[in-house]
Design an enzyme around this catalytic site. Structure first.
Site, mmCIF file in Angstrom:
data_model
loop_
_atom_site.group_PDB
_atom_site.id
_atom_site.type_symbol
_atom_site.label_atom_id
_atom_site.label_comp_id
_atom_site.label_asym_id
_atom_site.label_seq_id
_atom_site.Cartn_x
_atom_site.Cartn_y
_atom_site.Cartn_z
ATOM 1 C CG LEU A 181 11.846 -56.265 31.006
ATOM 2 C CD1 LEU A 181 12.056 -57.680 31.518
ATOM 3 C CD2 LEU A 181 10.976 -55.467 31.980
ATOM 4 C CG ASP A 182 13.419 -58.710 24.267
ATOM 5 O OD1 ASP A 182 12.361 -58.172 23.882
ATOM 6 O OD2 ASP A 182 14.081 -59.467 23.547
ATOM 7 C CB THR A 183 7.931 -57.947 26.512
ATOM 8 O OG1 THR A 183 7.954 -57.224 25.265
ATOM 9 C CG2 THR A 183 7.925 -56.952 27.657
ATOM 10 C CG LEU A 296 15.895 -60.234 32.852
ATOM 11 C CD1 LEU A 296 16.586 -61.509 33.269
ATOM 12 C CD2 LEU A 296 16.043 -59.184 33.946
#
Length: 305
Positions: A181-183, A296
């Site tokens: 998970l990549d903000t 994501l």
């Protein structure tokens, strides 16, 4: 009534430094790339507000609603343009860093002067007399904490908290990929405005037609437009597009976008289907250690409700 002298230059410079440190910490926490000049501009706005509160008759500037508006303005100057969701994330990180710095400063002041806290009046005098040393030590502590947190992130110490398995289905075939998970991943397909999940080519290879495999496996930089041209006579041509990006180690880049039949996200033992999602094909490794093979973005998770 006691009379206090206020040196406006010290107020401005002190707040400039503090606001810059807070914005820097917010950028590290939110993992949003930002330029130093934007951080300085946001810090300067906050410092100007600190001066404005001394204007006679401007008591409304210290109201909660006005402080909230100014905080939002500072974050907008420092981090825009970002999505609404990412802006709220940055704003939350800004408040978190602000409260953390304030708590550190007050805690350090009380810790170093615990023997002098005999009354409420004594507490006020201790804070007044040690305000700037407390702020300085608080800034050092905040900087050290931020650097330590960033180092742990870089080493992957928290990656398990942000890893999400995804399933990609196309043409009766399926691959399972471990995604991070990549903000900072807010990529969208320019044609459909669908969010983009970045996936390594090797993980997708079995789902791709031979023309695409041949184009991506050639030596040198892949010619995205040539690959798209090779698909012009194929029934799969509508599934592929060019997706521009400005991350992953380069600016003004271009990757091949692929629209599979379905992308499924595994969350807490349940399967979520975000709907129309584009898969961006990345030729190299996203993680040298191979602990994840896709990026994501939160804009994909938003589609799952």
């Amino acid at each position: 009534m006691p009379v206090y002298k206020v040196y406006l230059d010290q107020v401005f410079l002190g707040n400039l430094v503090m606001n810059y440190a807070i914005l820097w910490a917010a950028a590290k926490l939110s993992r949003v790339p930002v330029h130093t000049a934007r951080l300085v501009a946001g810090a300067a706005l906050g410092a100007a507000y600190a001066l404005a509160v001394f204007i006679p008759g401007a008591g409304f500037l210290q109201s909660v609603w006005f402080k909230t508006v100014i905080s939002a303005g500072i974050v907008a100057v420092a981090f825009s343009p970002v999505t609404v969701r990412m802006f709220l994330t940055c704003l939350g990180c800004f408040f978190l860093a602000s409260f953390t710095l304030g708590g550190l400063a007050i805690g350090i002041i009380f810790y170093l002067n615990s023997g002098r806290l005999s009354s409420w009046d004594g507490i006020g005098k201790v804070i007044e007399g040690n305000f700037w040393p407390g702020i300085l030590l608080g800034l050092i502590a905040l900087w050290a904490a931020g650097r330590g947190f960033a180092a742990l992130l870089k080493k992957g110490k928290f990656e398990n908290l942000f890893r999400i398995p995804i399933l990609i289905n196309s043409g009766g075939k399926q691959v399972r990929v471990e995604a991070l998970l990549d903000t900072g991943n807010q990529l969208k397909d320019p044609m459909t405005q669908s969010p983009v999940v970045v996936v390594e080519y090797n993980s997708l290879k079995s789902l791709l037609p031979e023309q695409v495999q041949a184009g991506l496996e050639r030596d040198g930089e892949a010619d995205i437009w040539n690959i798209l041209g090779s698909l012009s006579e194929s029934s799969l041509s509508s599934r592929f597009s060019a997706v521009p990006f400005q991350s992953l180690g380069r600016a003004n880049g271009m990757m091949l976008g692929f629209r599979p039949d379905e992308v499924v996200i595994e969350r807490q033992g349940k399967l979520a289907r975000p709907g129309r999602v584009v898969v961006g094909i990345y030729r190299n490794k996203l993680d040298p250690e191979g602990s994840y093979h896709a990026l994501l973005g939160p804009n994909v998770l938003e589609l799952t409700g």
